[in-house]
Design a protein around this motif. Structure first.
Motif, PDB file in Angstrom:
ATOM      1  N   MET A  82       0.843  -1.182   0.000  1.00 33.81           N
ATOM      2  CA  MET A  82       0.000   0.000   0.000  1.00 33.81           C
ATOM      3  C   MET A  82       0.885   1.240   0.000  1.00 33.81           C
ATOM      4  N   THR A  83       0.380   2.269  -0.584  1.00 39.69           N
ATOM      5  CA  THR A  83       1.095   3.537  -0.576  1.00 39.69           C
ATOM      6  C   THR A  83       0.372   4.515   0.343  1.00 39.69           C
ATOM      7  N   GLY A  84       1.049   5.634   0.614  1.00 37.09           N
ATOM      8  CA  GLY A  84       0.444   6.662   1.459  1.00 37.09           C
ATOM      9  C   GLY A  84      -0.826   7.235   0.852  1.00 37.09           C
ATOM     10  N   THR A  85      -0.845   7.359  -0.474  1.00 39.56           N
ATOM     11  CA  THR A  85      -2.024   7.895  -1.147  1.00 39.56           C
ATOM     12  C   THR A  85      -3.211   6.952  -1.015  1.00 39.56           C
ATOM     13  N   LEU A  86      -2.965   5.665  -1.149  1.00 36.84           N
ATOM     14  CA  LEU A  86      -4.050   4.691  -1.005  1.00 36.84           C
ATOM     15  C   LEU A  86      -4.591   4.675   0.414  1.00 36.84           C
ATOM     16  N   ILE A  87      -3.711   4.801   1.382  1.00 37.52           N
ATOM     17  CA  ILE A  87      -4.149   4.852   2.784  1.00 37.52           C
ATOM     18  C   ILE A  87      -4.985   6.104   3.021  1.00 37.52           C
ATOM     19  N   SER A  88      -4.595   7.225   2.420  1.00 36.51           N
ATOM     20  CA  SER A  88      -5.385   8.454   2.546  1.00 36.51           C
ATOM     21  C   SER A  88      -6.769   8.284   1.941  1.00 36.51           C
ATOM     22  N   LEU A 129       0.776  13.031  15.357  1.00 37.93           N
ATOM     23  CA  LEU A 129       1.115  12.185  16.505  1.00 37.93           C
ATOM     24  C   LEU A 129       1.729  10.854  16.069  1.00 37.93           C
ATOM     25  N   GLY A 130       1.728  10.579  14.768  1.00 35.55           N
ATOM     26  CA  GLY A 130       2.426   9.408  14.278  1.00 35.55           C
ATOM     27  C   GLY A 130       1.588   8.388  13.549  1.00 35.55           C
ATOM     28  N   PHE A 131       0.352   8.694  13.221  1.00 40.64           N
ATOM     29  CA  PHE A 131      -0.450   7.723  12.483  1.00 40.64           C
ATOM     30  C   PHE A 131      -0.936   8.286  11.147  1.00 40.64           C
ATOM     31  N   ASN A 132      -0.160   9.200  10.573  1.00 42.08           N
ATOM     32  CA  ASN A 132      -0.485   9.679   9.241  1.00 42.08           C
ATOM     33  C   ASN A 132      -0.094   8.608   8.219  1.00 42.08           C
ATOM     34  N   PRO A 133      -0.584   8.692   6.994  1.00 41.18           N
ATOM     35  CA  PRO A 133      -0.339   7.622   6.018  1.00 41.18           C
ATOM     36  C   PRO A 133       1.133   7.334   5.752  1.00 41.18           C
ATOM     37  N   TRP A 134       1.982   8.337   5.841  1.00 47.58           N
ATOM     38  CA  TRP A 134       3.386   8.110   5.547  1.00 47.58           C
ATOM     39  C   TRP A 134       4.117   7.467   6.710  1.00 47.58           C
ATOM     40  N   SER A 135       3.625   7.655   7.918  1.00 52.62           N
ATOM     41  CA  SER A 135       4.183   6.927   9.064  1.00 52.62           C
ATOM     42  C   SER A 135       3.740   5.476   9.062  1.00 52.62           C
ATOM     43  N   ILE A 136       2.541   5.222   8.547  1.00 49.40           N
ATOM     44  CA  ILE A 136       2.042   3.850   8.461  1.00 49.40           C
ATOM     45  C   ILE A 136       2.914   3.036   7.509  1.00 49.40           C
ATOM     46  N   MET A 137       3.388   3.663   6.438  1.00 46.81           N
ATOM     47  CA  MET A 137       4.211   2.978   5.443  1.00 46.81           C
ATOM     48  C   MET A 137       5.690   3.323   5.569  1.00 46.81           C
ATOM     49  N   ASN A 140       9.516   3.248   5.811  1.00 48.13           N
ATOM     50  CA  ASN A 140      10.570   2.322   5.366  1.00 48.13           C
ATOM     51  C   ASN A 140      10.024   1.113   4.624  1.00 48.13           C
ATOM     52  N   GLY A 141       8.890   1.254   3.960  1.00 48.98           N
ATOM     53  CA  GLY A 141       8.333   0.175   3.160  1.00 48.98           C
ATOM     54  C   GLY A 141       7.635  -0.915   3.940  1.00 48.98           C
ATOM     55  N   THR A 142       7.475  -0.742   5.247  1.00 48.49           N
ATOM     56  CA  THR A 142       6.756  -1.732   6.048  1.00 48.49           C
ATOM     57  C   THR A 142       5.394  -1.174   6.414  1.00 48.49           C
ATOM     58  N   PHE A 143       4.442  -2.058   6.543  1.00 51.74           N
ATOM     59  CA  PHE A 143       3.071  -1.670   6.866  1.00 51.74           C
ATOM     60  C   PHE A 143       2.845  -1.871   8.362  1.00 51.74           C
ATOM     61  N   HIS A 144       2.521  -0.785   9.072  1.00 49.56           N
ATOM     62  CA  HIS A 144       2.239  -0.838  10.507  1.00 49.56           C
ATOM     63  C   HIS A 144       0.720  -0.912  10.690  1.00 49.56           C
ATOM     64  N   SER A 145       0.228  -2.085  10.973  1.00 49.48           N
ATOM     65  CA  SER A 145      -1.224  -2.285  11.031  1.00 49.48           C
ATOM     66  C   SER A 145      -1.858  -1.569  12.221  1.00 49.48           C
ATOM     67  N   SER A 146      -1.161  -1.472  13.340  1.00 47.90           N
ATOM     68  CA  SER A 146      -1.737  -0.785  14.500  1.00 47.90           C
ATOM     69  C   SER A 146      -1.934   0.708  14.211  1.00 47.90           C
TER      70      SER A 146
END
Length: 97
Positions: A1-7, A53-61, A63-69
């Motif tokens: 997933m990319t940051g845009t898709l998460i948005s 606070l750290g849960f924006n789409p680019w923080s979720i992705m 270093n190329g890893t997906f942080h599900s929490s």
């Protein structure tokens, strides 16, 4: 997933939340189109406000890893943004009338 898709997923979740809340609580409903618009802007506003606070789409992705929490937190904030946006918009609308 990319940051845009998460948005986009976050915005879609905000739309669904606003429409479901408007359907369940008729006194807060603006109809399908109004609820959709409020859901879009409410979810964007809340995710952008609290995303630092750290849960924006680019923080979720990061270093190329997906942080599900972080993704789950982002989705919950989108739901809250859609619902709170609908409540605030309806209260402002009532005060103006």
């Amino acid at each position: 997933m990319t940051g845009t898709l998460i948005s986009l997923i976050s915005i879609f979740i905000g739309i669904i939340a606003a429409n479901v809340f408007g359907y369940l609580k008729k006194q807060y409903s603006f109809g399908f189109t109004g609820n959709t618009l409020v859901g879009v802007f409410g979810s964007i506003f809340l995710v952008k406000s609290f995303g630092r606070l750290g849960f924006n789409p680019w923080s979720i992705m990061e270093n190329g890893t997906f942080h599900s929490s972080l993704f789950i937190i982002n989705c919950l904030v989108s739901v809250l943004g859609g619902v709170i946006g609908l409540i605030v918009t309806k209260s402002v609308s009532k005060k103006l009338n």
